[in-house]
Design a protein around this motif. Structure first.
Motif, mmCIF file in Angstrom:
data_model
loop_
_atom_site.group_PDB
_atom_site.id
_atom_site.type_symbol
_atom_site.label_atom_id
_atom_site.label_comp_id
_atom_site.label_asym_id
_atom_site.label_seq_id
_atom_site.Cartn_x
_atom_site.Cartn_y
_atom_site.Cartn_z
ATOM 1 N N VAL A 48 30.127 -0.143 -0.680
ATOM 2 C CA VAL A 48 31.400 0.050 0.019
ATOM 3 C C VAL A 48 31.397 -0.847 1.254
ATOM 4 C CG1 VAL A 48 32.870 1.700 1.253
ATOM 5 C CG2 VAL A 48 31.544 2.458 -0.755
ATOM 6 N N VAL A 49 32.436 -1.663 1.403
ATOM 7 C CA VAL A 49 32.548 -2.509 2.589
ATOM 8 C C VAL A 49 33.630 -1.951 3.509
ATOM 9 C CG1 VAL A 49 33.070 -4.822 3.475
ATOM 10 C CG2 VAL A 49 31.822 -4.560 1.325
ATOM 11 N N ASN A 50 33.266 -1.714 4.763
ATOM 12 C CA ASN A 50 34.242 -1.336 5.791
ATOM 13 C C ASN A 50 34.714 -2.602 6.473
ATOM 14 O OD1 ASN A 50 34.299 1.490 5.672
ATOM 15 N ND2 ASN A 50 32.395 1.643 6.848
ATOM 16 N N LEU A 51 35.955 -3.000 6.201
ATOM 17 C CA LEU A 51 36.490 -4.267 6.696
ATOM 18 C C LEU A 51 37.518 -3.963 7.780
ATOM 19 C CD1 LEU A 51 36.682 -7.366 6.164
ATOM 20 C CD2 LEU A 51 38.281 -6.854 4.323
ATOM 21 N N PHE A 52 37.104 -4.047 9.053
ATOM 22 C CA PHE A 52 37.973 -3.600 10.149
ATOM 23 C C PHE A 52 38.433 -4.761 11.024
ATOM 24 C CE2 PHE A 52 38.360 1.083 10.307
ATOM 25 C CZ PHE A 52 37.768 1.338 9.079
ATOM 26 N N ALA A 84 26.238 5.701 -1.429
ATOM 27 C CA ALA A 84 26.639 4.300 -1.618
ATOM 28 C C ALA A 84 25.975 3.445 -0.544
ATOM 29 C CB ALA A 84 28.156 4.178 -1.517
ATOM 30 N N ASP A 85 25.842 2.141 -0.829
ATOM 31 C CA ASP A 85 25.403 1.210 0.213
ATOM 32 C C ASP A 85 26.632 0.816 1.024
ATOM 33 O OD1 ASP A 85 22.758 1.151 -0.666
ATOM 34 O OD2 ASP A 85 23.281 -0.293 -2.234
ATOM 35 N N VAL A 86 26.484 0.781 2.350
ATOM 36 C CA VAL A 86 27.631 0.492 3.216
ATOM 37 C C VAL A 86 27.405 -0.801 3.974
ATOM 38 C CG1 VAL A 86 29.109 1.361 5.059
ATOM 39 C CG2 VAL A 86 27.908 2.959 3.580
ATOM 40 N N ILE A 87 28.401 -1.665 3.947
ATOM 41 C CA ILE A 87 28.369 -2.867 4.776
ATOM 42 C C ILE A 87 29.527 -2.780 5.765
ATOM 43 C CG2 ILE A 87 28.600 -5.377 4.794
ATOM 44 C CD1 ILE A 87 27.490 -5.336 1.899
ATOM 45 N N ASN A 88 29.208 -2.821 7.058
ATOM 46 C CA ASN A 88 30.269 -2.802 8.074
ATOM 47 C C ASN A 88 30.598 -4.219 8.488
ATOM 48 O OD1 ASN A 88 30.773 0.008 8.461
ATOM 49 N ND2 ASN A 88 28.731 0.142 9.392
ATOM 50 N N PHE A 89 31.854 -4.555 8.357
ATOM 51 C CA PHE A 89 32.311 -5.901 8.628
ATOM 52 C C PHE A 89 33.454 -5.755 9.624
ATOM 53 C CE2 PHE A 89 33.206 -10.104 6.319
ATOM 54 C CZ PHE A 89 34.057 -10.562 7.296
ATOM 55 N N SER A 90 33.199 -6.134 10.889
ATOM 56 C CA SER A 90 34.333 -6.064 11.817
ATOM 57 C C SER A 90 34.750 -7.474 12.187
ATOM 58 C CB SER A 90 34.012 -5.207 13.039
ATOM 59 O OG SER A 90 33.002 -5.812 13.778
ATOM 60 N N ALA A 91 36.041 -7.659 12.312
ATOM 61 C CA ALA A 91 36.597 -9.008 12.426
ATOM 62 C C ALA A 91 36.100 -9.731 13.665
ATOM 63 C CB ALA A 91 38.105 -8.942 12.410
ATOM 64 N N LYS A 92 35.870 -8.969 14.728
ATOM 65 C CA LYS A 92 35.324 -9.611 15.933
ATOM 66 C C LYS A 92 33.894 -10.033 15.650
ATOM 67 C CE LYS A 92 38.178 -7.233 19.261
ATOM 68 N NZ LYS A 92 38.287 -5.804 19.505
ATOM 69 N N GLY A 93 33.573 -11.274 15.969
ATOM 70 C CA GLY A 93 32.215 -11.736 15.744
ATOM 71 C C GLY A 93 31.968 -12.197 14.324
ATOM 72 N N VAL A 128 37.240 -0.748 2.289
ATOM 73 C CA VAL A 128 38.037 0.078 3.194
ATOM 74 C C VAL A 128 38.584 -0.880 4.237
ATOM 75 C CG1 VAL A 128 37.947 1.933 4.897
ATOM 76 C CG2 VAL A 128 36.492 2.050 2.837
ATOM 77 N N ILE A 129 39.893 -1.055 4.279
ATOM 78 C CA ILE A 129 40.435 -2.071 5.190
ATOM 79 C C ILE A 129 41.375 -1.491 6.233
ATOM 80 C CG2 ILE A 129 42.147 -2.704 3.391
ATOM 81 C CD1 ILE A 129 42.326 -5.480 4.744
#
Ligand code: NCD
Length: 315
Positions: free
Chosen positions: A44-48, A68-77, A102-103
């Motif tokens: 699951v990717v958290n795309l914020f 689930a495996d979680v990848i946190n992806f935030s737009a900053k950085g 998750v967007i």
């Protein structure tokens, strides 16, 4: 369920089913070991693309409790701040094998674009898009109302006969929009209360009653009063004279709190501006469900992820 993009397109049967699965998830969260093996091997990717505390960690907790495996992806950085497009980001996530994305995005419709683009096969969960929708927030609100009203006899029930008054910055609120569709689909009647400047023009087609007078709306004795945050970050103009005037006319202050029937449910999606749209006493009163809403958010998001991702396994 392939994606969860809005509540407008949910029918009552699917909504009740999702709330029932969330009840099952909530039961598992009472155990000492909260983790279930259900989504082992899924990513699951958290795309914020917008700030978030509660929603992001709630989705993260929900994913982890389902293994689930979680990848946190935030737009900053990320490369997004270097100008990478949504398409390139989606293709990167596709190449990494994301099963669900998750967007949260400042543009209304971004999750829909991702879901229909063909750039990525993953299930898409809308975690808030612009001023459009925030479906899991409305689902956790409906879950919280159902639980307060029906307790352990909640399963299978809708919200028939309940009246919900939503107060405040309707114009900028995706929470209000998702709740209007979901709560009315579930059988509740919805009243919106706001200053005329914070009522969207498109509400003429919404299944709601609109009022500009909070005292009059509260005197009608609603079962639920849902306060919304004043979203200063989305306001370029002055929508009301000043915050004291706003609180005086549209805030749930101590006087209004004490005039409510003690069985009234007081809600707020957070983050709260204490002293502006809601007083500290109202936020912390036994009538308030603010903390329950956060707890229930994890169960509801577990249910949404489960319904999106477990289908192919069961088959
Ligand atoms: C809401 C949001 O982001 O739309 N918050 C949340 O999800 N917890 C409401 C808000 O920001 O006021």
């Amino acid at each position: 369920m392939r994606h969860l993009l809005s509540t407008r397109d949910l029918d009552q049967e699917s909504a009740v089913r999702l709330l029932d699965v969330a009840e099952d998830m909530a039961d598992t969260q009472q155990r000492e070991v909260k983790k279930l093996p259900t989504l082992r091997g899924k990513t699951v990717v958290n795309l914020f693309f917008e700030d978030s505390t509660r929603t992001r960690i709630s989705f993260e907790a929900a994913s982890k409790r389902l293994s689930a495996d979680v990848i946190n992806f935030s737009a900053k950085g990320s490369s997004v701040s270097k100008g990478e497009s949504l398409k390139d980001t989606a293709q990167t996530l596709q190449a990494m094998g994301a099963d669900a994305v998750v967007i949260r995005h400042p543009a209304s419709g971004a999750p829909q674009t991702l879901a229909t683009s063909g750039w990525i096969d993953a299930g898409i969960l809308n975690a808030g898009d612009g001023t459009h929708e925030h479906p899991t927030q409305a689902l956790l609100d409906a879950f919280t109302i159902r639980k307060r009203v029906h307790g352990i006899a909640s399963r299978g029930r809708n919200l028939d006969g309940l009246s919900v008054t939503i107060v405040g910055d309707i114009l900028h609120s995706r929470v209000a929009r998702s709740n209007v569709w979901l709560l009315t689909t579930l059988g509740a009647t919805v009243t919106l209360v706001a200053p005329p400047t914070l009522v969207p023009v498109d509400t003429r087609a919404w299944p709601v009653t609109i009022s500009y007078d909070l005292d009059e709306a509260l005197a009608a004795g609603p079962d639920v009063v849902m306060m919304l945050r004043i979203q200063g970050e989305r306001m370029r103009d002055a929508f009301f004279p000043n915050s004291r005037e706003y609180s005086r006319r549209w805030g749930l202050d101590d006087g209004r709190l004490h005039r409510l029937d003690p069985t009234t449910i007081v809600m707020h999606p957070g983050p709260m501006n204490r002293g502006l749209e809601i007083s500290a006493a109202a936020a912390d009163s036994p009538m308030s469900t603010v903390r329950e809403q956060v707890t229930n958010g994890v169960s509801v998001r577990m249910a949404a992820l489960y319904l999106l991702l477990s289908g192919d396994r069961e088959n």
